[in-house]
Design a protein around this motif. Structure first.
Motif, PDB file in Angstrom:
ATOM      1  N   UNK A 255       0.816  -1.211   0.000  1.00  0.00           N
ATOM      2  CA  UNK A 255       0.000   0.000   0.000  1.00  0.00           C
ATOM      3  C   UNK A 255       0.850   1.262   0.000  1.00  0.00           C
ATOM      4  N   UNK A 256       2.085   1.198   0.451  1.00  0.00           N
ATOM      5  CA  UNK A 256       2.962   2.364   0.389  1.00  0.00           C
ATOM      6  C   UNK A 256       3.342   2.705  -1.041  1.00  0.00           C
ATOM      7  N   UNK A 257       3.280   1.722  -1.906  1.00  0.00           N
ATOM      8  CA  UNK A 257       3.617   1.963  -3.314  1.00  0.00           C
ATOM      9  C   UNK A 257       2.437   2.503  -4.104  1.00  0.00           C
ATOM     10  N   UNK A 258       1.287   2.614  -3.460  1.00  0.00           N
ATOM     11  CA  UNK A 258       0.094   3.140  -4.133  1.00  0.00           C
ATOM     12  C   UNK A 258       0.082   4.655  -4.006  1.00  0.00           C
ATOM     13  N   UNK A 259       0.115   5.323  -5.125  1.00  0.00           N
ATOM     14  CA  UNK A 259       0.033   6.778  -5.126  1.00  0.00           C
ATOM     15  C   UNK A 259      -1.435   7.180  -5.145  1.00  0.00           C
ATOM     16  N   UNK A 260      -1.887   7.763  -4.033  1.00  0.00           N
ATOM     17  CA  UNK A 260      -3.297   8.095  -3.888  1.00  0.00           C
ATOM     18  C   UNK A 260      -3.559   9.530  -4.303  1.00  0.00           C
ATOM     19  N   UNK A 261      -4.743   9.728  -4.840  1.00  0.00           N
ATOM     20  CA  UNK A 261      -5.152  11.078  -5.194  1.00  0.00           C
ATOM     21  C   UNK A 261      -5.701  11.793  -3.981  1.00  0.00           C
ATOM     22  N   UNK A 262      -6.381  12.873  -4.220  1.00  0.00           N
ATOM     23  CA  UNK A 262      -6.945  13.628  -3.111  1.00  0.00           C
ATOM     24  C   UNK A 262      -7.978  12.798  -2.363  1.00  0.00           C
ATOM     25  N   UNK A 263      -8.737  12.032  -3.102  1.00  0.00           N
ATOM     26  CA  UNK A 263      -9.717  11.149  -2.463  1.00  0.00           C
ATOM     27  C   UNK A 263      -9.446   9.736  -2.939  1.00  0.00           C
ATOM     28  N   UNK A 264      -8.773   8.968  -2.101  1.00  0.00           N
ATOM     29  CA  UNK A 264      -8.363   7.622  -2.503  1.00  0.00           C
ATOM     30  C   UNK A 264      -9.546   6.714  -2.756  1.00  0.00           C
ATOM     31  N   UNK A 311      -2.206  -8.941  10.621  1.00  0.00           N
ATOM     32  CA  UNK A 311      -1.974  -9.158   9.187  1.00  0.00           C
ATOM     33  C   UNK A 311      -0.880  -8.240   8.660  1.00  0.00           C
ATOM     34  N   UNK A 312      -0.890  -6.969   9.084  1.00  0.00           N
ATOM     35  CA  UNK A 312       0.131  -6.021   8.650  1.00  0.00           C
ATOM     36  C   UNK A 312       1.509  -6.428   9.158  1.00  0.00           C
ATOM     37  N   UNK A 313       1.573  -6.935  10.377  1.00  0.00           N
ATOM     38  CA  UNK A 313       2.853  -7.378  10.940  1.00  0.00           C
ATOM     39  C   UNK A 313       3.416  -8.529  10.105  1.00  0.00           C
ATOM     40  N   UNK A 314       2.563  -9.476   9.762  1.00  0.00           N
ATOM     41  CA  UNK A 314       3.021 -10.636   8.992  1.00  0.00           C
ATOM     42  C   UNK A 314       3.542 -10.207   7.621  1.00  0.00           C
ATOM     43  N   UNK A 315       2.871  -9.268   6.971  1.00  0.00           N
ATOM     44  CA  UNK A 315       3.334  -8.828   5.649  1.00  0.00           C
ATOM     45  C   UNK A 315       4.685  -8.125   5.752  1.00  0.00           C
ATOM     46  N   UNK A 316       4.831  -7.244   6.715  1.00  0.00           N
ATOM     47  CA  UNK A 316       6.098  -6.520   6.837  1.00  0.00           C
ATOM     48  C   UNK A 316       7.227  -7.467   7.238  1.00  0.00           C
ATOM     49  N   UNK A 317       6.974  -8.360   8.184  1.00  0.00           N
ATOM     50  CA  UNK A 317       8.020  -9.261   8.648  1.00  0.00           C
ATOM     51  C   UNK A 317       8.499 -10.181   7.532  1.00  0.00           C
ATOM     52  N   UNK A 318       7.588 -10.619   6.650  1.00  0.00           N
ATOM     53  CA  UNK A 318       7.946 -11.509   5.556  1.00  0.00           C
ATOM     54  C   UNK A 318       8.203 -10.766   4.259  1.00  0.00           C
ATOM     55  N   UNK A 375       1.403   1.241   9.599  1.00  0.00           N
ATOM     56  CA  UNK A 375       0.891   0.537   8.415  1.00  0.00           C
ATOM     57  C   UNK A 375      -0.625   0.389   8.487  1.00  0.00           C
ATOM     58  N   UNK A 376      -1.145   0.120   9.679  1.00  0.00           N
ATOM     59  CA  UNK A 376      -2.591   0.005   9.852  1.00  0.00           C
ATOM     60  C   UNK A 376      -3.270   1.347   9.576  1.00  0.00           C
ATOM     61  N   UNK A 377      -2.651   2.414  10.045  1.00  0.00           N
ATOM     62  CA  UNK A 377      -3.206   3.756   9.800  1.00  0.00           C
ATOM     63  C   UNK A 377      -3.276   4.037   8.302  1.00  0.00           C
TER      64      UNK A 377
END
Length: 528
Positions: A255-264, A311-318, A375-377
């Protein structure tokens, strides 16, 4: 069939599911109610008057009044709305009417003899007995041989014919007044689930027999176990040897690689589209709605955050990849699932997730734990689609991890259905509140004495460094002393050499004087 035999041998407790039978001229219809089952590990067998169904932890064997066959017309499906299997069994003789389909006990009872025949008979008359001894012996031998074969067959079949008891009531989905104190699952609406399941399901829980404990008692047992499981050495090792953790912290999630517009929520980024697998998962969800009261929304949202954090922890850790331990990791980090916990406090939810992330996974770092909450935020900022996609990933993980599909039945399926109706304003409010909580959380909140532990470790390191400095200074001084000693010895050697030279020179002069004297003494008589 062999796998099923081995499974039944290991477990003496299985659940006979509720079922209903109906028919038309061509098919026998079997409806099997199995809410807590793993669809990928389901087996159905039909042959003649024998019908068998196995889907852990459910087992059903029916002895039909007519014959069916497994042909191309046979079919089966799982109805998510009723949480039931619908099986179509083609009749061997079309148009045949099967009698007694409502006689449940008879259908569960094996056909044939139900009493053991006595193969020993008492014969009267000694002479007759003697005359027929050989024949009787032969007959006995023949009977015993046949009996052994029958016993062997019965022993093989014994794995199939174990007691089946249809439950009088189904507590799995029961919602009662006691759910406020004993409930778990989505909105704490379930009770009695673990009590009726196999004992092996207790291994995926951190609380023993949660059905017999109130929410407060389960929370206390959870915290006691966490304190006992905390490893100071593991935490300190990750604190001072953090090269691998640094790479995890620097990793950019999907999700960090997603470039969001003004209203995602109105943007059309490809990452916000559901792929074919996700669409299929959503089609299999039950068709139902949830109307939560105001007082119920906060606990439900807190549990959602707890699950998303795992879920976010598992994705980042792996580093963005799921592994064979992902199902275990997600369930273990979430106290909502592993400890049947329920909290009404957002800060307690945040602290509980951080606390468990410092106790159970492979990497245990305070900075990593805080980063996962960020990441959750971000997930909440993107909106409902991102949250639903994360829940679908959990659903896939649990379906691939034996026994963990139970958590999908208790939590994930209902959250997926409910999330699609949650207003965006609620998600925004939750995100803003979470940001405030994260800024104020400290190490003392997790009650693991992290500050004291780190301080003691630093003092120990400083003492070691001081000792090492003293040793280095002493070593250097010893080297200096060693060099001075060598110089003195050199000077002494030079003196000795000079003395020896002087002595040699003196000796030489003396010998020359002696030689001169001798010469004079020799020449004197001649001159005389």
């Amino acid at each position: 069939q062999t796998c099923l035999i081995h499974f039944i041998k290991r477990h003496n407790k299985m659940i006979t599911p509720r079922f209903e039978l109906s028919q038309d001229d061509e098919f026998l219809f079997v409806s099997i109610y199995a809410p807590f089952t793993n669809l990928e590990n389901t087996e159905i067998f039909m042959d003649g008057r024998d019908f068998r169904f196995f889907s852990k932890p459910y087992y059903l064997r029916l002895h039909l009044p007519g014959e069916v066959e497994e042909s191309e017309k046979a079919a089966g499906e799982y109805d998510a709305d009723s949480t039931s299997f619908k099986v179509k069994c083609p009749k061997v003789k079309q148009g045949e009417h099967f009698e007694g389909l409502d006689m449940i006990t008879k259908l569960l009872t094996p056909q044939g003899n139900t009493e053991v025949k006595d193969k020993i008979e008492e014969l009267s008359g000694g002479q007759e007995n003697n005359n027929n001894q050989d024949n009787l012996g032969d007959q006995d031998h023949h009977d015993v041989g046949e009996g052994d074969g029958e016993l062997e067959e019965e022993e093989e079949e014994l794995d199939w014919y174990f007691e089946q008891v249809v439950p009088e009531s189904c507590p799995d989905l029961l919602t009662t007044d006691s759910t406020a104190s004993y409930g778990y699952g989505f909105n704490s609406a379930r009770t009695g689930v673990f009590k009726s399941l196999l004992d092996e399901y207790s291994q995926i829980l951190d609380v023993i027999d949660p059905d017999s404990k109130t929410i407060s008692e389960r929370k206390l047992e959870q915290e006691e176990k966490e304190t006992k499981d905390f490893s100071e050495d593991h935490y300190l090792c990750d604190l001072f040897e953090h090269s691998e953790i640094d790479s995890i912290l620097n990793f950019k999630t999907s999700w960090e690689n997603v470039e969001l517009g003004e209203d995602s929520r109105t943007s059309r980024h490809p990452a916000l589209a559901f792929n074919e697998t996700e669409q299929q998962q959503m089609l299999q969800l039950p068709r139902k709605t949830f109307k939560l009261e105001e007082r119920e929304r906060v606990p439900v949202l807190c549990s959602l955050l707890d699950i998303l954090y795992a879920e976010r922890y598992d994705e980042r850790m792996n580093l963005g990849e799921q592994c064979s331990e992902s199902g275990w990791c997600i369930a273990k980090l979430s106290s909502t699932m592993s400890a049947s916990a329920n909290t009404k406090s957002l800060k307690r939810t945040v602290v509980s997730s951080i606390r468990r992330s410092l106790i159970y996974p492979l990497y245990r770092s305070w900075d990593l734990s805080i980063q996962v909450w960020k990441d959750v935020i971000l997930l909440l900022k993107i909106g409902k689609v991102a949250v639903i996609k994360s829940l679908l990933k959990i659903l896939k993980c649990f379906s691939e991890t034996e026994g963990y599909h139970l958590f999908s039945q208790l939590y994930i399926n209902d959250y997926l259905v409910w999330m699609q109706t949650v207003p965006d304003s609620h998600i925004d409010s939750l995100r803003e509140a979470l940001q405030v909580i994260i800024k104020g959380v400290s190490k003392s909140d997790v009650k693991l004495e992290l500050d004291e532990l780190e301080h003691a470790a630093l003092l120990t390191i400083q003492e070691q460094q001081k000792d090492n400095t003293n040793i280095d200074a002493l070593t250097s001084k010893m080297k200096d002393v060693g060099l001075d000693s060598d110089d003195d010895s050199s000077e002494s050697d030079d003196s000795d050499d000079d003395d020896e030279s002087s002595e040699e020179s003196s000796s030489s002069d003396d010998s020359e004087d002696d030689h001169a004297s001798e010469s004079e003494a020799t020449t004197s008589p001649t001159s005389t």
